[in-house]
Scaffold this motif. Structure first.
Motif, short mmCIF file in Angstrom:
data_model
loop_
_atom_site.label_atom_id
_atom_site.label_comp_id
_atom_site.label_asym_id
_atom_site.label_seq_id
_atom_site.Cartn_x
_atom_site.Cartn_y
_atom_site.Cartn_z
N PHE A 24 0.83 -1.21 0.00
CA PHE A 24 0.00 0.00 0.00
C PHE A 24 0.86 1.25 0.00
O PHE A 24 0.71 2.14 -0.83
CB PHE A 24 -0.93 0.00 1.22
CG PHE A 24 -1.83 1.20 1.26
CD1 PHE A 24 -2.99 1.23 0.51
CD2 PHE A 24 -1.49 2.31 2.02
CE1 PHE A 24 -3.82 2.34 0.52
CE2 PHE A 24 -2.32 3.43 2.04
CZ PHE A 24 -3.48 3.44 1.29
N THR A 25 1.81 1.33 0.91
CA THR A 25 2.64 2.52 1.03
C THR A 25 3.64 2.63 -0.12
O THR A 25 3.79 3.70 -0.71
CB THR A 25 3.39 2.53 2.38
OG1 THR A 25 2.42 2.40 3.42
CG2 THR A 25 4.19 3.79 2.56
N GLY A 26 4.33 1.54 -0.44
CA GLY A 26 5.37 1.58 -1.47
C GLY A 26 4.86 1.99 -2.83
O GLY A 26 5.43 2.87 -3.49
N VAL A 27 3.77 1.38 -3.29
CA VAL A 27 3.24 1.69 -4.61
C VAL A 27 2.70 3.11 -4.66
O VAL A 27 2.93 3.84 -5.63
CB VAL A 27 2.16 0.66 -5.02
CG1 VAL A 27 1.48 1.07 -6.31
CG2 VAL A 27 2.77 -0.72 -5.17
N ARG A 28 2.02 3.54 -3.62
CA ARG A 28 1.46 4.89 -3.60
C ARG A 28 2.56 5.93 -3.53
O ARG A 28 2.48 6.98 -4.13
CB ARG A 28 0.47 5.07 -2.44
CG ARG A 28 -0.89 4.48 -2.79
CD ARG A 28 -1.02 3.12 -2.17
NE ARG A 28 -2.12 2.35 -2.68
CZ ARG A 28 -2.03 1.06 -2.91
NH1 ARG A 28 -0.90 0.42 -2.73
NH2 ARG A 28 -3.06 0.38 -3.32
N LEU A 29 3.63 5.63 -2.80
CA LEU A 29 4.76 6.55 -2.73
C LEU A 29 5.41 6.69 -4.11
O LEU A 29 5.71 7.80 -4.56
CB LEU A 29 5.78 6.08 -1.70
CG LEU A 29 7.03 6.95 -1.56
CD1 LEU A 29 6.67 8.34 -1.05
CD2 LEU A 29 8.03 6.29 -0.64
N GLY A 30 5.60 5.56 -4.79
CA GLY A 30 6.17 5.60 -6.13
C GLY A 30 5.32 6.42 -7.08
O GLY A 30 5.83 7.23 -7.86
N ALA A 31 4.00 6.25 -7.01
CA ALA A 31 3.09 7.02 -7.87
C ALA A 31 3.16 8.50 -7.53
O ALA A 31 3.24 9.35 -8.43
CB ALA A 31 1.66 6.51 -7.70
N ALA A 32 3.16 8.82 -6.24
CA ALA A 32 3.19 10.23 -5.82
C ALA A 32 4.48 10.92 -6.27
O ALA A 32 4.45 12.06 -6.75
CB ALA A 32 3.02 10.33 -4.31
N VAL A 33 5.61 10.24 -6.12
CA VAL A 33 6.89 10.82 -6.53
C VAL A 33 6.90 11.02 -8.04
O VAL A 33 7.28 12.09 -8.54
CB VAL A 33 8.08 9.95 -6.06
CG1 VAL A 33 9.38 10.38 -6.70
CG2 VAL A 33 8.20 10.00 -4.53
N ALA A 34 6.47 9.99 -8.78
CA ALA A 34 6.43 10.10 -10.25
C ALA A 34 5.51 11.23 -10.68
O ALA A 34 5.87 12.06 -11.54
CB ALA A 34 5.98 8.77 -10.86
N GLN A 35 4.32 11.31 -10.08
CA GLN A 35 3.38 12.37 -10.44
C GLN A 35 3.93 13.75 -10.10
O GLN A 35 3.82 14.69 -10.89
CB GLN A 35 2.05 12.17 -9.69
CG GLN A 35 1.25 11.00 -10.18
CD GLN A 35 0.05 10.73 -9.28
OE1 GLN A 35 0.10 10.93 -8.07
NE2 GLN A 35 -1.04 10.29 -9.89
N GLY A 36 4.51 13.88 -8.91
CA GLY A 36 5.04 15.17 -8.48
C GLY A 36 6.14 15.69 -9.40
O GLY A 36 6.13 16.85 -9.81
#
Length: 195
Positions: free
Chosen positions: A57-69
């Motif tokens: 949950f945390t790892g995938v969402r963090l990856g998405a957030a960093v990529a999006q940002g």
């Protein structure tokens, strides 16, 4: 595994650390280190790719957030790469004799993500996309992410063949499967709540 990679003219440099539950502390520092080491300005980045899961949950969402940002800040697109596609790509290189195989990755306790792929004439096809399966129902011959380790370099290698699938940052979302999303009840949960 906390991993970032940079592709420059098909030369890929990666920085990876085994850091359970520390990705949020490390990922931006690793990106900065890679850019500094290669002397590449952020404004020279054309595309971002990330492993979109399903997964932690945390790892995938963090990856998405960093990529999006990063993508929003630079005005560029993102390629979300399903994690099983990256694993399947590795399997096809290390086990080329397997014409069809299952992949599994741990989800929460007692459950695993399972996908099935077919390899024919060096062409890889997803036959069944990730599903959340009780561990007792995972095929015995399934190849796990422990057997086939991968990092951001492998994500980039898959993404390089999918540049036509790049999307605007707000569309670069984590991949959910039925029963995995904390926001969408699984079919089983919905059935139980109506009984």
């Amino acid at each position: 595994m906390c991993s970032v990679a940079l592709n420059r003219r098909r030369n890929i440099l990666a920085e990876s650390h085994i850091a359970p539950r520390r990705h949020n502390e490390l990922v931006l520092r690793l990106i900065d280190k890679l850019l500094t080491t290669t002397e590449i300005q952020r404004t020279k980045i054309d595309l971002i790719a990330f492993s979109c899961g399903p997964g932690s949950f945390t790892g995938v969402r963090l990856g998405a957030a960093v990529a999006q940002g990063i993508a929003m800040g630079l005005g560029i697109k993102v390629i979300p790469v399903p994690t099983s596609d990256v694993m399947a790509s590795r399997v096809s290189k290390f086990f080329p004799d397997r014409s069809e195989f299952f992949l599994k990755r741990q989800s929460h306790r007692g459950w695993a993500y399972v996908a099935r792929y077919r390899l024919a004439s060096r062409s890889l096809t997803c036959v069944e996309s990730d599903q959340l399966v009780e561990e007792s129902h995972v095929p015995k011959q399934a190849i796990s992410n422990v057997d086939v380790l991968f990092n951001a370099e492998d994500v980039i290698r898959v993404a390089l063949n999918r540049t036509d699938q790049a999307v605007h940052p707000h569309l670069a979302l984590p991949k959910f499967v039925d029963g995995d999303s904390p926001y969408i009840p699984s079919a089983r949960e919905a059935k139980e709540s109506h009984s």
